[in-house]
Design a protein around this motif. Structure first.
Motif, PDB file in Angstrom:
ATOM      1  N   GLY A  83       0.800  -1.219   0.000  1.00 10.75           N
ATOM      2  CA  GLY A  83       0.000   0.000   0.000  1.00 10.75           C
ATOM      3  C   GLY A  83       0.833   1.270   0.000  1.00 10.75           C
ATOM      4  O   GLY A  83       0.804   1.955   0.988  1.00 10.75           O
ATOM      5  N   VAL A  84       1.561   1.545  -1.105  1.00 14.07           N
ATOM      6  CA  VAL A  84       1.629   0.782  -2.340  1.00 14.07           C
ATOM      7  C   VAL A  84       3.086   0.453  -2.664  1.00 14.07           C
ATOM      8  O   VAL A  84       4.003   1.121  -2.163  1.00 14.07           O
ATOM      9  CB  VAL A  84       1.026   1.567  -3.551  1.00 14.07           C
ATOM     10  CG1 VAL A  84      -0.458   1.759  -3.395  1.00 14.07           C
ATOM     11  CG2 VAL A  84       1.736   2.923  -3.734  1.00 14.07           C
ATOM     12  N   GLY A 113      -1.027  -3.627  -4.391  1.00 10.55           N
ATOM     13  CA  GLY A 113      -1.214  -2.196  -4.541  1.00 10.55           C
ATOM     14  C   GLY A 113       0.017  -1.592  -5.191  1.00 10.55           C
ATOM     15  O   GLY A 113       1.142  -1.911  -4.812  1.00 10.55           O
ATOM     16  N   GLY A 115       2.017   1.978  -7.175  1.00 10.41           N
ATOM     17  CA  GLY A 115       2.105   3.402  -7.433  1.00 10.41           C
ATOM     18  C   GLY A 115       3.407   3.690  -8.145  1.00 10.41           C
ATOM     19  O   GLY A 115       4.193   2.781  -8.429  1.00 10.41           O
ATOM     20  N   GLY A 182      -2.916   2.883  -6.715  1.00 11.98           N
ATOM     21  CA  GLY A 182      -3.002   4.007  -5.798  1.00 11.98           C
ATOM     22  C   GLY A 182      -2.953   5.308  -6.572  1.00 11.98           C
ATOM     23  O   GLY A 182      -2.148   5.459  -7.497  1.00 11.98           O
ATOM     24  N   LEU A 201      -6.897   2.353  -4.715  1.00 11.63           N
ATOM     25  CA  LEU A 201      -6.590   2.677  -3.329  1.00 11.63           C
ATOM     26  C   LEU A 201      -6.516   4.188  -3.219  1.00 11.63           C
ATOM     27  O   LEU A 201      -5.600   4.824  -3.753  1.00 11.63           O
ATOM     28  CB  LEU A 201      -5.269   2.044  -2.903  1.00 11.63           C
ATOM     29  CG  LEU A 201      -4.826   2.325  -1.459  1.00 11.63           C
ATOM     30  CD1 LEU A 201      -5.833   1.749  -0.455  1.00 11.63           C
ATOM     31  CD2 LEU A 201      -3.431   1.768  -1.192  1.00 11.63           C
ATOM     32  N   THR A 203      -6.435   7.778  -0.957  1.00  7.86           N
ATOM     33  CA  THR A 203      -5.872   8.252   0.304  1.00  7.86           C
ATOM     34  C   THR A 203      -6.665   9.423   0.867  1.00  7.86           C
ATOM     35  O   THR A 203      -6.703  10.508   0.276  1.00  7.86           O
ATOM     36  CB  THR A 203      -4.406   8.675   0.117  1.00  7.86           C
ATOM     37  OG1 THR A 203      -3.650   7.573  -0.392  1.00  7.86           O
ATOM     38  CG2 THR A 203      -3.797   9.121   1.441  1.00  7.86           C
TER      39      THR A 203
END
Length: 304
Positions: A83-84, A113, A115, A182, A201, A203
């Motif tokens: 995450g992530v 996850g 990014g 993400g 995901l 935030t």
């Protein structure tokens, strides 16, 4: 509504075996692990939450794939998630192997996850062009999926080029683990999620922002002939009480992920979330007892 936790596992925190067993016993569905493979000491970019230097925590995070192995071995149903994962900080072949191994050995419990990072100096440590990091990431995930399908593939993209190679063991989830992108609440994120992701995901968004995102993702899916129900939305928060669960579920979210690291151990209202995030990241590491007490409070407030 599923509820998970996110935690920065380091050499100074609760160990992953104790953490995993406690999280699973408390009724949470998943543990999410942030990722920064290396932290440059000097950067032009200030830490977004404070405007100062990046906290040392960003260089102390344990490798998430190694950590997920410990978490999975100590539990039976708990999902393990990045995450992530900062994909430009991973060689595509190493990422494919690590992810498929964790998913295989855990019996299909990995949520990948992903990014691209936002610190130029960090990304360039790994020989990746910062300005094309999203293209690098998309090709990496595309190549991983081809490898996960049959354990053998080549690749001829605009950035990545590899001869035919074997990557085994195969992931238990077929054709591979879900890829959760993400990203912020932008049209670019919605488009990426719909076109090549399995989830989003988000935030610290509001329920209203999730509703906008869910509507946009649905429209993007319908435009390319994809079933929008395939997309799972997870939301990073500092709280998961029943009222919040209901609000986010009505907005289209499927899971809340509570940031457990240095959680203040009390109810946290949405208007405090950014401040609490900054304090958590810049404060000394929580002790194991502090983490377990915070976990119990979050469990109680979430009604698990």
């Amino acid at each position: 509504m599923q509820v998970g936790v996110l935690f920065y596992v380091t050499g100074y925190t609760i160990d992953p075996v104790t953490l995993g067993r406690a999280v699973e016993a408390a009724g949470f569905d998943s543990v999410w692990l942030p990722d920064h493979p290396a932290l440059p000491v000097k950067t032009d970019l200030p830490f977004p939450m404070t405007g100062g230097d990046f906290p040392r925590l960003y260089g102390e995070m344990a490798d998430p794939f190694v950590t997920m192995g410990f978490l999975a071995a100590a539990t039976t149903t708990l999902k393990v998630a990045t995450g992530v994962c900062v994909v430009p900080g991973r060689h595509p072949l190493n990422l494919a192997k690590a992810a498929s191994t964790v998913d295989n050995f855990s019996g299909g419990r990995l949520l990948l996850g992903i990014g691209v990072g936002y610190m130029r100096e960090e990304i360039e440590l790994f020989g990746v062009d910062f300005d094309t990091r999203w293209s690098y990431t998309r090709e990496t995930i595309d190549f991983c999926r081809r490898l996960w399908k049959d354990g053998q593939a080549d690749y001829d993209g605009k950035i990545l080029r590899y001869p035919e190679v074997i990557i085994d063991p195969l992931p238990a989830q077929r054709p591979g683990p879900p890829v959760v992108i993400g990203g912020m609440n932008t049209e670019y994120t919605y488009r990426r999620v719909a076109r090549w992701g399995d989830g989003w995901l988000a935030t610290l968004p509001t329920p209203e922002q999730i509703a906008v995102g869910r509507k946009a993702i649905t429209a993007e899916c319908e435009a390319i002939g994809r079933d929008p129900a395939e997309i799972e939305i997870s939301v990073l928060t500092h709280e998961a009480d029943p009222a919040l669960q209901e609000a986010y579920a009505e907005a289209g979210a499927d899971r809340l992920v509570v940031m457990l690291y240095n959680h203040p151990g009390r109810a946290v209202t949405p208007d405090e979330w950014l401040e609490v995030s900054a304090v958590a990241a810049t404060s000394p590491a929580p002790t194991p007892d502090e983490t377990l007490r915070a976990l119990d409070l979050v469990r109680t407030r979430a009604g698990l």
